[in-house]
Write an enzyme that holds these catalytic residues in place. Sequence first.
Site, PDB file in Angstrom:
ATOM      1  N   ASP A 109      24.928  21.565 -43.141  1.00  0.00           N
ATOM      2  CA  ASP A 109      23.852  20.628 -43.458  1.00  0.00           C
ATOM      3  C   ASP A 109      22.463  21.245 -43.429  1.00  0.00           C
ATOM      4  O   ASP A 109      21.495  20.607 -43.829  1.00  0.00           O
ATOM      5  CB  ASP A 109      23.884  19.442 -42.470  1.00  0.00           C
ATOM      6  CG  ASP A 109      25.086  18.554 -42.709  1.00  0.00           C
ATOM      7  OD1 ASP A 109      25.442  18.365 -43.875  1.00  0.00           O
ATOM      8  OD2 ASP A 109      25.677  18.073 -41.723  1.00  0.00           O
TER       9      ASP A 109
ATOM     10  N   HIS B 185      27.991  23.605 -34.170  1.00  0.00           N
ATOM     11  CA  HIS B 185      29.213  23.001 -34.713  1.00  0.00           C
ATOM     12  C   HIS B 185      30.291  23.003 -33.645  1.00  0.00           C
ATOM     13  O   HIS B 185      30.391  23.939 -32.873  1.00  0.00           O
ATOM     14  CB  HIS B 185      29.704  23.783 -35.939  1.00  0.00           C
ATOM     15  CG  HIS B 185      30.658  22.999 -36.765  1.00  0.00           C
ATOM     16  ND1 HIS B 185      32.002  22.984 -36.510  1.00  0.00           N
ATOM     17  CD2 HIS B 185      30.447  22.172 -37.817  1.00  0.00           C
ATOM     18  CE1 HIS B 185      32.581  22.180 -37.386  1.00  0.00           C
ATOM     19  NE2 HIS B 185      31.675  21.670 -38.185  1.00  0.00           N
TER      20      HIS B 185
ATOM     21  N   HIS C 220      27.043  14.027 -37.388  1.00  0.00           N
ATOM     22  CA  HIS C 220      28.038  14.385 -38.408  1.00  0.00           C
ATOM     23  C   HIS C 220      27.310  14.500 -39.762  1.00  0.00           C
ATOM     24  O   HIS C 220      26.321  15.224 -39.867  1.00  0.00           O
ATOM     25  CB  HIS C 220      29.114  13.284 -38.387  1.00  0.00           C
ATOM     26  CG  HIS C 220      30.375  13.556 -39.136  1.00  0.00           C
ATOM     27  ND1 HIS C 220      30.677  14.770 -39.696  1.00  0.00           N
ATOM     28  CD2 HIS C 220      31.440  12.748 -39.435  1.00  0.00           C
ATOM     29  CE1 HIS C 220      31.871  14.704 -40.290  1.00  0.00           C
ATOM     30  NE2 HIS C 220      32.347  13.472 -40.144  1.00  0.00           N
TER      31      HIS C 220
HETATM   32  N1  CMC Z   1      20.058  22.031 -30.834  1.00  0.00           N
HETATM   33  C1  CMC Z   1      19.894  22.334 -29.502  1.00  0.00           C
HETATM   34  N2  CMC Z   1      20.910  22.456 -28.624  1.00  0.00           N
HETATM   35  C2  CMC Z   1      22.152  22.219 -29.076  1.00  0.00           C
HETATM   36  C3  CMC Z   1      22.404  21.906 -30.414  1.00  0.00           C
HETATM   37  C4  CMC Z   1      21.314  21.805 -31.306  1.00  0.00           C
HETATM   38  N3  CMC Z   1      21.499  21.501 -32.601  1.00  0.00           N
HETATM   39  N4  CMC Z   1      23.735  21.736 -30.602  1.00  0.00           N
HETATM   40  C5  CMC Z   1      24.307  21.936 -29.406  1.00  0.00           C
HETATM   41  N5  CMC Z   1      23.346  22.244 -28.490  1.00  0.00           N
HETATM   42  C6  CMC Z   1      23.580  22.570 -27.070  1.00  0.00           C
HETATM   43  C7  CMC Z   1      23.873  21.310 -26.282  1.00  0.00           C
HETATM   44  O1  CMC Z   1      22.703  20.759 -25.736  1.00  0.00           O
HETATM   45  C8  CMC Z   1      24.835  21.835 -25.242  1.00  0.00           C
HETATM   46  O2  CMC Z   1      24.103  22.476 -24.244  1.00  0.00           O
HETATM   47  P1  CMC Z   1      24.641  22.451 -22.704  1.00  0.00           P
HETATM   48  O3  CMC Z   1      25.960  23.157 -22.730  1.00  0.00           O
HETATM   49  O4  CMC Z   1      23.578  23.168 -21.944  1.00  0.00           O
HETATM   50  O5  CMC Z   1      24.770  20.991 -22.328  1.00  0.00           O
HETATM   51  C9  CMC Z   1      25.631  22.915 -25.965  1.00  0.00           C
HETATM   52  O6  CMC Z   1      24.757  23.368 -27.016  1.00  0.00           O
HETATM   53  C10 CMC Z   1      26.938  22.417 -26.559  1.00  0.00           C
HETATM   54  O7  CMC Z   1      26.632  21.287 -27.374  1.00  0.00           O
HETATM   55  P2  CMC Z   1      27.563  20.013 -27.503  1.00  0.00           P
HETATM   56  O8  CMC Z   1      26.755  18.872 -28.002  1.00  0.00           O
HETATM   57  O9  CMC Z   1      28.310  19.824 -26.224  1.00  0.00           O
HETATM   58  O10 CMC Z   1      28.577  20.537 -28.622  1.00  0.00           O
HETATM   59  P3  CMC Z   1      29.506  19.660 -29.521  1.00  0.00           P
HETATM   60  O11 CMC Z   1      30.558  20.538 -30.015  1.00  0.00           O
HETATM   61  O12 CMC Z   1      29.917  18.428 -28.787  1.00  0.00           O
HETATM   62  O13 CMC Z   1      28.542  19.173 -30.716  1.00  0.00           O
HETATM   63  C11 CMC Z   1      27.323  19.133 -32.729  1.00  0.00           C
HETATM   64  C12 CMC Z   1      28.477  19.763 -31.972  1.00  0.00           C
HETATM   65  C13 CMC Z   1      27.407  19.543 -34.196  1.00  0.00           C
HETATM   66  C14 CMC Z   1      27.419  17.591 -32.680  1.00  0.00           C
HETATM   67  C15 CMC Z   1      25.984  19.587 -32.107  1.00  0.00           C
HETATM   68  O14 CMC Z   1      25.874  20.987 -32.228  1.00  0.00           O
HETATM   69  C16 CMC Z   1      24.769  18.911 -32.738  1.00  0.00           C
HETATM   70  O15 CMC Z   1      24.384  17.822 -32.314  1.00  0.00           O
HETATM   71  N6  CMC Z   1      24.143  19.553 -33.786  1.00  0.00           N
HETATM   72  C17 CMC Z   1      23.058  18.931 -34.489  1.00  0.00           C
HETATM   73  C18 CMC Z   1      23.591  17.916 -35.493  1.00  0.00           C
HETATM   74  C19 CMC Z   1      24.244  18.575 -36.683  1.00  0.00           C
HETATM   75  O16 CMC Z   1      23.713  19.489 -37.286  1.00  0.00           O
HETATM   76  N7  CMC Z   1      25.423  18.052 -37.085  1.00  0.00           N
HETATM   77  C20 CMC Z   1      26.157  18.507 -38.251  1.00  0.00           C
HETATM   78  C21 CMC Z   1      27.440  19.185 -37.901  1.00  0.00           C
HETATM   79  S1  CMC Z   1      28.168  20.074 -39.282  1.00  0.00           S
HETATM   80  C22 CMC Z   1      28.536  18.885 -40.486  1.00  0.00           C
HETATM   81  C23 CMC Z   1      29.428  17.787 -40.040  1.00  0.00           C
HETATM   82  O17 CMC Z   1      30.272  17.909 -39.165  1.00  0.00           O
HETATM   83  O18 CMC Z   1      29.329  16.739 -40.651  1.00  0.00           O
END
Ligand code: CMC
Length: 431
Positions: free
Chosen positions: A366, A309, A268
């Site tokens: 971010d 996201h 987050h």
């Molecule tokens: N790098 C590599 N792979 C990723 C990433 C990433 N940053 N984000 C998602 N994926 C992949 C993930 O491995 C998954 O693959 P698979 O379907 O093969 O298992 C797929 O994409 C879907 O990801 P998820 O984790 O199930 O998606 P989510 O909606 O639960 O998570 C997220 C969203 C923001 C937590 C995630 O994209 C992430 O960890 N990003 C990096 C951290 C980040 O930048 N966070 C800030 C978010 S914006 C500001 C805020 O909300 O505060």
Amino acid sequence: MSKKKRVLLTDESSGKELELPVVAGTEGEPTLDIKALPSTLGYFTYDPGFTATASCTSKITFIDGGKGILRYRGYPIEQLSERSTFLEVAYLLLNGELPSEAQLQKFRGEITYHTMVHEHLNEFISGFQYDAHPMAMMAGVVGSLAAFYHNRMDMESQEHRMVAAQRMIAKMPTIAAACYRHHMGWPTAYPQNSLRYCERFLHMMFSVPSEEYQVSEVSARVLDLLFILHADHEQNASTSTVRLVGSTGANPYACVAAGISALWGPAHGGANEAVLDMFTQIGDISNVPKFIKRAKDKSDPFRLMGFGHRVYKNFDPRATIIRQACYEVLEELGVNDPMMDMALELERIALEDEYFIEKKLYPNVDFYSGIIYRALGIPVSMFTVMFAIARTVGWVAQWLEQSNTPTKIGRPRQVYKGPTERKYEPPHSRR
Ligand code: CMC
């Protein structure tokens, strides 16, 4: 006469049927009202991570993740970021309408009135280790505000609730700067109420008694922009935490302290700090492809921080604005940051890569914000605190909305996978 939309659910094992009403908002996806499910068909719903669940109705912020739309109270983020100010946006989020000139002036006065903190709070801050993470300090100190103001607060009074909300918006920069100064070993800098919100914060952060400190107009302006972009984001993890805690009737300072803790996580708000750590780890632009490869490798825990996201599956409109601001600010401040080149290269390669295209992973808010904070001289450990200052407005706006609406305590259920009933045996008879 228009017929209300319903979805028919049939349980083939029992032959029972249930018509689920569709809850329609003014915009956004239609949502099924499943409240009657347990009492009629005997089922709960399973949705880890709440990927398909609306936890409340709200009139504050609208996101269309597919189209990359973000609006506060109906106003597009692009217009607000270009033409408004953080305090005007705060008024909008809290009150539902943009203020008149007189209303804005009054609101500025109200916020300014509350900028100081009790001197004992500074003593409390001085009790932390000098190297405590500022987010840990923030969560503790903001939670402690309840000890200073709780007794005098009537939770049933709309006026008292609004004062608590304004108090938090006003004090958050004072507390944040005090945490930083404690780390630096600098004496307390009291809020200068002749300055505007962001100017005041920068002054509290960087002024020292031995020298004249002139707040940079460029820095204050870009900080104001970043605060607008971070002010609210509907039911994200920290806001949902604030609402969940709020649903128990807890005081607003406890709710916001819980929000701060939720924001800290790297998935987050903690991502802005993690992005900078990632750039440091990458080290050189030539290493970018290696790290992209690692991000795609399922056996490697490394993720591209600042990418992806839950809601935006096209682009994050905040990232587009910040990216542009990044160019402008670095130029205006005369900063040449190699991390900007690394960020651009990372973005370029990732956006052409099948993995990121297929999973709809784009730079989020971010990804570029840390580069701006760095240019303003804000240390990496304070990045998430910056986010918290801005998001406080969203947290308290959402808390006010919740407090003004009849609310049930938030209490999700579970799918139990543990042992079924078994008999207790005394230690000597266990194997
Ligand atoms: N790098 C590599 N792979 C990723 C990433 C990433 N940053 N984000 C998602 N994926 C992949 C993930 O491995 C998954 O693959 P698979 O379907 O093969 O298992 C797929 O994409 C879907 O990801 P998820 O984790 O199930 O998606 P989510 O909606 O639960 O998570 C997220 C969203 C923001 C937590 C995630 O994209 C992430 O960890 N990003 C990096 C951290 C980040 O930048 N966070 C800030 C978010 S914006 C500001 C805020 O909300 O505060």
